[in-house]
Design an enzyme around this catalytic site. Sequence first.
Site, mmCIF file in Angstrom:
data_model
loop_
_atom_site.group_PDB
_atom_site.id
_atom_site.type_symbol
_atom_site.label_atom_id
_atom_site.label_comp_id
_atom_site.label_asym_id
_atom_site.label_seq_id
_atom_site.Cartn_x
_atom_site.Cartn_y
_atom_site.Cartn_z
ATOM 1 N N GLU A 94 -5.480 -5.605 -13.031
ATOM 2 C CA GLU A 94 -6.040 -4.373 -13.609
ATOM 3 C C GLU A 94 -6.216 -4.579 -15.109
ATOM 4 O O GLU A 94 -5.269 -4.339 -15.876
ATOM 5 C CB GLU A 94 -5.067 -3.205 -13.439
ATOM 6 C CG GLU A 94 -4.839 -2.733 -12.043
ATOM 7 C CD GLU A 94 -4.440 -1.248 -12.034
ATOM 8 O OE1 GLU A 94 -5.067 -0.514 -11.283
ATOM 9 O OE2 GLU A 94 -3.532 -0.844 -12.784
ATOM 10 N N HIS A 122 2.733 -1.383 -14.202
ATOM 11 C CA HIS A 122 1.460 -0.742 -14.548
ATOM 12 C C HIS A 122 1.314 -0.707 -16.075
ATOM 13 O O HIS A 122 2.287 -0.440 -16.785
ATOM 14 C CB HIS A 122 1.384 0.675 -13.968
ATOM 15 C CG HIS A 122 -0.021 1.204 -13.986
ATOM 16 N ND1 HIS A 122 -0.612 1.669 -15.136
ATOM 17 C CD2 HIS A 122 -0.956 1.290 -13.011
ATOM 18 C CE1 HIS A 122 -1.862 2.032 -14.864
ATOM 19 N NE2 HIS A 122 -2.096 1.807 -13.576
ATOM 20 N N ASN A 179 -3.470 5.353 -6.379
ATOM 21 C CA ASN A 179 -2.462 5.640 -7.397
ATOM 22 C C ASN A 179 -2.810 7.008 -8.002
ATOM 23 O O ASN A 179 -3.697 7.099 -8.853
ATOM 24 C CB ASN A 179 -2.471 4.536 -8.473
ATOM 25 C CG ASN A 179 -1.482 4.836 -9.587
ATOM 26 O OD1 ASN A 179 -0.703 5.784 -9.504
ATOM 27 N ND2 ASN A 179 -1.511 4.030 -10.644
ATOM 28 N N TRP A 180 -2.099 8.032 -7.550
ATOM 29 C CA TRP A 180 -2.406 9.400 -8.005
ATOM 30 C C TRP A 180 -1.897 9.657 -9.430
ATOM 31 O O TRP A 180 -2.129 10.728 -9.982
ATOM 32 C CB TRP A 180 -1.807 10.426 -7.054
ATOM 33 C CG TRP A 180 -2.506 10.510 -5.732
ATOM 34 C CD1 TRP A 180 -3.683 9.903 -5.381
ATOM 35 C CD2 TRP A 180 -2.093 11.250 -4.570
ATOM 36 N NE1 TRP A 180 -4.018 10.225 -4.089
ATOM 37 C CE2 TRP A 180 -3.052 11.049 -3.576
ATOM 38 C CE3 TRP A 180 -0.996 12.068 -4.290
ATOM 39 C CZ2 TRP A 180 -2.953 11.626 -2.312
ATOM 40 C CZ3 TRP A 180 -0.881 12.650 -3.033
ATOM 41 C CH2 TRP A 180 -1.861 12.433 -2.048
ATOM 42 N N LYS A 181 -1.184 8.681 -9.994
ATOM 43 C CA LYS A 181 -0.620 8.845 -11.338
ATOM 44 C C LYS A 181 0.028 10.234 -11.437
ATOM 45 O O LYS A 181 0.748 10.638 -10.522
ATOM 46 C CB LYS A 181 -1.713 8.619 -12.395
ATOM 47 C CG LYS A 181 -2.456 7.288 -12.188
ATOM 48 C CD LYS A 181 -3.302 6.890 -13.347
ATOM 49 C CE LYS A 181 -3.972 5.545 -13.054
ATOM 50 N NZ LYS A 181 -4.693 4.976 -14.161
ATOM 51 N N SER A 231 -11.317 1.484 -12.829
ATOM 52 C CA SER A 231 -12.637 2.119 -12.691
ATOM 53 C C SER A 231 -13.347 1.782 -11.381
ATOM 54 O O SER A 231 -14.578 1.685 -11.344
ATOM 55 C CB SER A 231 -13.545 1.768 -13.872
ATOM 56 O OG SER A 231 -13.017 2.308 -15.063
ATOM 57 N N GLY A 252 -9.835 3.615 -16.351
ATOM 58 C CA GLY A 252 -10.349 4.909 -16.786
ATOM 59 C C GLY A 252 -11.526 4.833 -17.756
ATOM 60 O O GLY A 252 -11.913 5.848 -18.329
HETATM 61 P P1 13P Z 1 -8.757 4.215 -12.632
HETATM 62 O O1 13P Z 1 -9.222 3.886 -11.235
HETATM 63 O O2 13P Z 1 -8.696 5.689 -12.901
HETATM 64 O O3 13P Z 1 -9.530 3.444 -13.658
HETATM 65 O O4 13P Z 1 -7.239 3.735 -12.729
HETATM 66 C C1 13P Z 1 -6.906 2.464 -12.319
HETATM 67 C C2 13P Z 1 -5.443 2.369 -12.255
HETATM 68 O O5 13P Z 1 -4.767 2.404 -13.280
HETATM 69 C C3 13P Z 1 -4.817 2.274 -10.935
HETATM 70 O O6 13P Z 1 -3.491 1.877 -11.027
#
Ligand code: 13P
Length: 261
Positions: free
Chosen positions: A175, A99, A10-12, A218, A181
Amino acid sequence: MKKSYTFIANWKMYFDFNESMNYATKNLDSIISLADLSNASIILCPSFPMLYPLTQIFRQTKVQIGAQNCSDHTKGPFTGQVCAKTLNQMGCKSCIIGHSEIRRYKSETDEMISKKFEMLLDDGISPILCIGESELDYKNGKTLEVINEQLKRVIEIVSYSAKKFNGLPIYIAYEPEWCIGSGKTPSNDKLETIFAWINAQTQKHHSISNWQFLYGGSVDVENAVRIGQISYINGFLIGKMSTNFELFEKIVKSTILGNNN
Ligand code: 13P
């Protein structure tokens, strides 16, 4: 039997257009090789404008492209939204919904998410449904109560229409908000309990539905092997670490090998 895993990047909004293209072209052969591994599936989820170029770059490979969100409408006056049908026409195979960053910043409700879930399935796209509790709910022991609320509508949808999904994978990504994060992850004992519970909720429809359970929050090279060995976990939804290809590749390889040496 060896476990198979799905790794979803997930590159956000970490990458702009050029950075996404550079990542894909610079690491093209290595990404394709990862997806060719017998027990690993790779899904890259860029922002909307990069979906089509990436589906073209990776066409005729096993690398799949997924979206980070979709509309809860099929058509009409919904400025800025993208419907499931368009995702399908662009060659997307999956789409993240629910999400916590969208639940929180865009006030998305479980009802809206369940509409998206159904629309995606109608268009032959695998939903990647994110569920998870806040830190406060975790501390108050309310994890299962919260994720039950987030899951129950989609389980109902699958129960009355599973046959038409025709084996399409349905991803449930647990999640916890407090792990995203933050560098924190739940203990193995907690994850064993939570994933066994998620599995039990979906069990009734296992024979006709292809449920896949993922962990997100994370995920890194250090914890992927430990978490990957938990019963019922079939993969990861990875944010920040997926934006560094070397680290993403290490996570994939160490998880499927079962060690990080
Ligand atoms: P991180 O891996 O940066 O904690 O993010 C997780 C996430 O939100 C994936 O959708």
